[in-house]
Design a protein around this motif. Structure first.
Motif, PDB file in Angstrom:
ATOM      1  N   ALA A 186      21.310  34.840 -12.423  1.00 38.71           N
ATOM      2  CA  ALA A 186      20.786  35.651 -11.924  1.00 38.71           C
ATOM      3  C   ALA A 186      20.866  35.625 -10.175  1.00 38.71           C
ATOM      4  N   VAL A 187      19.786  36.593  -9.509  1.00 35.64           N
ATOM      5  CA  VAL A 187      19.148  36.288  -8.503  1.00 35.64           C
ATOM      6  C   VAL A 187      17.984  36.763  -7.899  1.00 35.64           C
ATOM      7  N   VAL A 188      17.410  35.902  -7.491  1.00 39.09           N
ATOM      8  CA  VAL A 188      15.344  35.947  -7.374  1.00 39.09           C
ATOM      9  C   VAL A 188      15.589  36.533  -6.124  1.00 39.09           C
ATOM     10  N   ALA A 189      14.595  37.770  -5.195  1.00 40.78           N
ATOM     11  CA  ALA A 189      14.695  37.922  -3.659  1.00 40.78           C
ATOM     12  C   ALA A 189      12.814  37.620  -3.426  1.00 40.78           C
ATOM     13  N   TYR A 190      13.105  37.130  -2.895  1.00 43.82           N
ATOM     14  CA  TYR A 190      11.596  36.704  -1.588  1.00 43.82           C
ATOM     15  C   TYR A 190      12.074  37.231  -0.082  1.00 43.82           C
ATOM     16  N   GLU A 191      10.168  38.264  -0.070  1.00 38.54           N
ATOM     17  CA  GLU A 191      10.408  38.585   1.193  1.00 38.54           C
ATOM     18  C   GLU A 191       9.459  38.965   2.173  1.00 38.54           C
ATOM     19  N   SER A 192      10.031  38.442   3.603  1.00 43.82           N
ATOM     20  CA  SER A 192       8.910  37.587   4.433  1.00 43.82           C
ATOM     21  C   SER A 192       8.908  38.719   5.958  1.00 43.82           C
ATOM     22  N   ALA A 193       8.222  38.994   6.959  1.00 45.63           N
ATOM     23  CA  ALA A 193       7.717  39.443   7.760  1.00 45.63           C
ATOM     24  C   ALA A 193       8.452  38.475   9.209  1.00 45.63           C
ATOM     25  N   ILE A 203      13.770  39.642  -9.653  1.00 41.67           N
ATOM     26  CA  ILE A 203      14.852  39.473  -9.946  1.00 41.67           C
ATOM     27  C   ILE A 203      15.403  39.971  -9.523  1.00 41.67           C
ATOM     28  N   LEU A 204      16.189  40.005  -8.350  1.00 42.76           N
ATOM     29  CA  LEU A 204      17.191  41.059  -7.610  1.00 42.76           C
ATOM     30  C   LEU A 204      18.526  41.910  -8.425  1.00 42.76           C
ATOM     31  N   PHE A 205      19.152  40.612  -9.210  1.00 38.17           N
ATOM     32  CA  PHE A 205      20.471  41.346 -10.038  1.00 38.17           C
ATOM     33  C   PHE A 205      20.366  40.030 -11.127  1.00 38.17           C
ATOM     34  N   GLU A 229      27.083  52.999   3.250  1.00 37.00           N
ATOM     35  CA  GLU A 229      26.101  52.982   2.869  1.00 37.00           C
ATOM     36  C   GLU A 229      26.230  52.128   1.707  1.00 37.00           C
ATOM     37  N   ARG A 230      26.620  50.979   1.735  1.00 39.71           N
ATOM     38  CA  ARG A 230      26.778  50.225   0.043  1.00 39.71           C
ATOM     39  C   ARG A 230      25.673  48.837   0.670  1.00 39.71           C
ATOM     40  N   TRP A 231      25.810  48.537  -0.443  1.00 36.29           N
ATOM     41  CA  TRP A 231      25.691  46.818  -0.374  1.00 36.29           C
ATOM     42  C   TRP A 231      26.821  45.663  -1.384  1.00 36.29           C
ATOM     43  N   LEU A 232      27.330  44.814  -0.726  1.00 34.83           N
ATOM     44  CA  LEU A 232      28.156  43.773  -1.287  1.00 34.83           C
ATOM     45  C   LEU A 232      27.439  43.002  -1.751  1.00 34.83           C
ATOM     46  N   LEU A 233      27.735  42.606  -2.860  1.00 39.68           N
ATOM     47  CA  LEU A 233      26.864  41.387  -3.458  1.00 39.68           C
ATOM     48  C   LEU A 233      27.935  40.003  -4.118  1.00 39.68           C
ATOM     49  N   ILE A 234      27.851  38.774  -3.443  1.00 38.24           N
ATOM     50  CA  ILE A 234      28.265  37.910  -4.221  1.00 38.24           C
ATOM     51  C   ILE A 234      27.950  37.092  -4.505  1.00 38.24           C
ATOM     52  N   GLY A 255      27.093  48.245  -4.506  1.00 40.68           N
ATOM     53  CA  GLY A 255      26.298  48.994  -4.976  1.00 40.68           C
ATOM     54  C   GLY A 255      24.753  49.608  -4.151  1.00 40.68           C
ATOM     55  N   ASP A 256      23.521  50.106  -4.418  1.00 42.27           N
ATOM     56  CA  ASP A 256      22.397  49.915  -4.111  1.00 42.27           C
ATOM     57  C   ASP A 256      21.479  48.820  -4.031  1.00 42.27           C
ATOM     58  N   LEU A 257      20.737  49.173  -2.712  1.00 41.40           N
ATOM     59  CA  LEU A 257      19.569  48.388  -2.880  1.00 41.40           C
ATOM     60  C   LEU A 257      18.348  49.453  -2.719  1.00 41.40           C
ATOM     61  N   ASP A 258      17.554  48.992  -4.138  1.00 37.19           N
ATOM     62  CA  ASP A 258      16.248  49.583  -4.254  1.00 37.19           C
ATOM     63  C   ASP A 258      15.393  48.746  -4.076  1.00 37.19           C
ATOM     64  N   GLY A 259      15.115  48.618  -2.873  1.00 41.78           N
ATOM     65  CA  GLY A 259      13.437  47.655  -2.513  1.00 41.78           C
ATOM     66  C   GLY A 259      14.389  46.253  -2.753  1.00 41.78           C
ATOM     67  N   ALA A 260      14.378  45.317  -3.581  1.00 37.49           N
ATOM     68  CA  ALA A 260      14.371  44.644  -4.101  1.00 37.49           C
ATOM     69  C   ALA A 260      14.862  43.723  -5.710  1.00 37.49           C
ATOM     70  N   ARG A 261      15.966  45.203  -5.828  1.00 38.37           N
ATOM     71  CA  ARG A 261      16.394  45.762  -6.663  1.00 38.37           C
ATOM     72  C   ARG A 261      18.231  45.844  -6.303  1.00 38.37           C
ATOM     73  N   PHE A 262      18.705  45.074  -6.913  1.00 45.03           N
ATOM     74  CA  PHE A 262      20.142  45.671  -6.830  1.00 45.03           C
ATOM     75  C   PHE A 262      20.937  46.295  -7.851  1.00 45.03           C
ATOM     76  N   VAL A 263      21.442  47.565  -7.684  1.00 40.54           N
ATOM     77  CA  VAL A 263      21.906  48.353  -8.303  1.00 40.54           C
ATOM     78  C   VAL A 263      23.545  48.875  -8.653  1.00 40.54           C
ATOM     79  N   PRO A 264      24.399  47.949  -9.363  1.00 39.91           N
ATOM     80  CA  PRO A 264      25.996  47.855  -9.021  1.00 39.91           C
ATOM     81  C   PRO A 264      26.727  49.327  -9.374  1.00 39.91           C
TER      82      PRO A 264
END
Ligand code: FRU
Length: 483
Positions: A186-193, A203-205, A229-234, A255-264
């Motif tokens: 899995a891939v976990v996401a963190y966020e920062s300014a 979990i992002l994906f 328009e898309r995101w590539l996740l590897i 796929g697309d990025l919806d906040g901190a979720r990746f939708v393939p």
């Protein structure tokens, strides 16, 4: 999706093998190399850092090695960029991560490792650099993301940073428990300014669970890049087979990025061979997405006094077509030529020469090029287009009196375009490209010592166009002394 297997941290000792150091691929000046990390274009130069054991030809105490180039052909090796410890969160290793420019300052985010074996901790550390990226200052506040003990998996590593919606996202490779209670990649996401303090966003994906994605025990080295328009996740997929982890290979999802979720929307294998792992992206100043990866060395030759184990792939340009990544070698690799380009029938090559073969062809059977042969000429290593089952694929095969036995293959991403086969042979490495896909593999040069370039056809109609062979090599302008 099926990924082939190869051993992760080989320590096999081949006696008396043919030592052929790569000439056209980056390897460490000596000893062990694995993932390319922290790829960045900075002040006119491409910088490739890499996981490196400076003292031994096996995986162990990981440092960040460093090489840079203005043109992807002439490379300079610099001093080690990141060294573990002596104490603190990276005392037992500076593992993989990335480099981004934060408010004008190149900043490395890496995995600090402390402790040994199953008791070790993986924590996100930060270091900054100015100038030419040769000196780095570790943040006294390290670790900036401490070990997540008790809150889930022990594996959280390989920070990859990306800007999205005026915030920084940081991805870590990890594992997560699926509905059946078993942990999978899995891939976990963190966020920062500000990249100093981070909030976990979950979990992002993870494996969609429909068999379309290779699960593994852990995903490593996540990469996320916006492409139109898309995101590539590897991700790179690691499994456990007995005591040792095994690097199965890399997979992509578009796929697309919806906040901190990746939708393939679409998923696939990153490479058709069995040695490519940990692909890492670099945003080139001209807008291209370049990718380098680790080429594993399952049967390293450790004889001799100066072994070199592992190499970095050639730089690949990645674009999206119909929601899938298509790749080709970077145009700069024309500059690898170190001799005249020869018509294939006139090609003369020495046993240690690295060379590139280009060939235009159309086939509904198997057609391609013989690259290396056994001493008695009874076996050959072949790369071609295999359309025998109706789906044209890039293929690596072994040719004997019994015919062509496919070893690796991957369907062309662009089957309708005219097919150009573009193959690089460099020591035991073969990297082949056609129709938007690639295969990286290793051949045993003890079995196949002789460069013998010639056309190969299984049977059925085939058209060959221009067939050319060029001797190639990197220009390495400066090598670091043994530390
Ligand atoms: C991938 C990897 C990373 C880790 C590094 C250690 O090959 O296992 O996950 O950070 O190598 O060298």
């Amino acid at each position: 999706m099926d990924l082939s297997t190869s051993p992760r941290r080989p320590d096999a000792r081949r006696q008396g093998g043919t030592r052929l150091r790569p000439r056209a691929h980056l390897s460490a000046p000596r000893n062990w190399i694995n993932d390319p990390v922290g790829l960045v274009h900075w002040q006119g130069r491409y910088h490739v850092f890499y996981q490196h054991h400076p003292f031994a030809p096996v995986w162990g105490l990981m440092h960040w090695g460093h090489a840079s180039s203005a043109d992807l052909v002439a490379w300079t090796f610099h001093d080690i960029a990141l060294t573990p410890g002596p104490d603190g969160p990276d005392q037992d290793g500076c593992w993989s991560g990335s480099v981004v420019v934060v408010d004008g300052v190149p900043t490395a985010f890496y995995t600090g490792v402390s402790g040994q074996d199953d008791a070790h901790r993986q924590e996100v550390c930060r270091a900054t650099s100015g100038g030419d990226l040769t000196t780095w200052h570790k943040d006294p506040a390290n670790p900036i993301v401490p070990f997540a003990a008790g809150s889930g998996p022990d594996h959280r590593r390989d920070p990859f940073l990306v800007r999205s919606d005026d915030r920084w996202l940081m991805l870590l490779g990890t594992s997560a428990r699926g509905p059946n209670g078993v942990r999978h990649g899995a891939v976990v996401a963190y966020e920062s300014a500000d990249t100093a303090s981070w909030q976990e966003r979950g979990i992002l994906f993870r494996d969609p669970g429909d068999g379309s994605f290779p699960t593994g025990a852990v995903w490593e080295c996540p990469q996320l890049v916006r492409m139109g328009e898309r995101w590539l996740l590897i991700v790179s997929v690691q499994a456990r087979r007995g005591p040792d982890p095994v690097c199965l290979g890399a997979a992509w999802a578009v796929g697309d990025l919806d906040g901190a979720r990746f939708v393939p929307a679409r998923v696939g294998r990153f490479d058709g061979g069995d040695v490519l792992y940990a692909p890492a992206v670099l945003a080139a100043p001209d807008g291209r997405c370049l990718v380098w990866a680790w080429l594993q060395d399952p049967e390293p030759d450790l004889t001799g006094s100066d072994p070199v184990v592992g190499a970095i792939s050639l730089p690949r340009v990645i674009e999206l077509a119909d929601d899938q990544p298509v790749c080709r070698p970077a145009d700069e690799l024309e500059g690898l030529a170190v001799g005249d380009t020869m018509a294939m029938e006139d090609a003369r090559l020495g046993p240690g020469d690295a060379f590139r073969v280009t060939l235009d062809l159309a086939t509904r059977s198997f057609a391609g090029v013989r690259l290396l042969t056994s001493q008695d000429q009874q076996r050959a290593s072949v790369v071609g287009i295999d359309a025998r089952d109706g789906v044209p694929a890039l293929a690596m095969a072994e040719e004997t009196a019994d015919g062509l036995r496919t070893i690796h293959s991957i369907p062309l991403a662009l089957p309708d375009a005219p097919t150009r086969l573009d193959v690089f042979v460099d020591g035991s490495i073969i990297e082949a490209f056609a129709g938007g896909v690639a295969i990286a593999a290793r051949v045993d040069r003890g079995r196949f010592p002789a460069p013998t370039v010639a056309l190969v056809v299984d049977d059925g109609p085939v058209t060959f166009g221009d067939a050319r062979v060029t001797p190639i090599a990197l220009r390495v302008t400066d090598a670091v002394p043994v530390p």
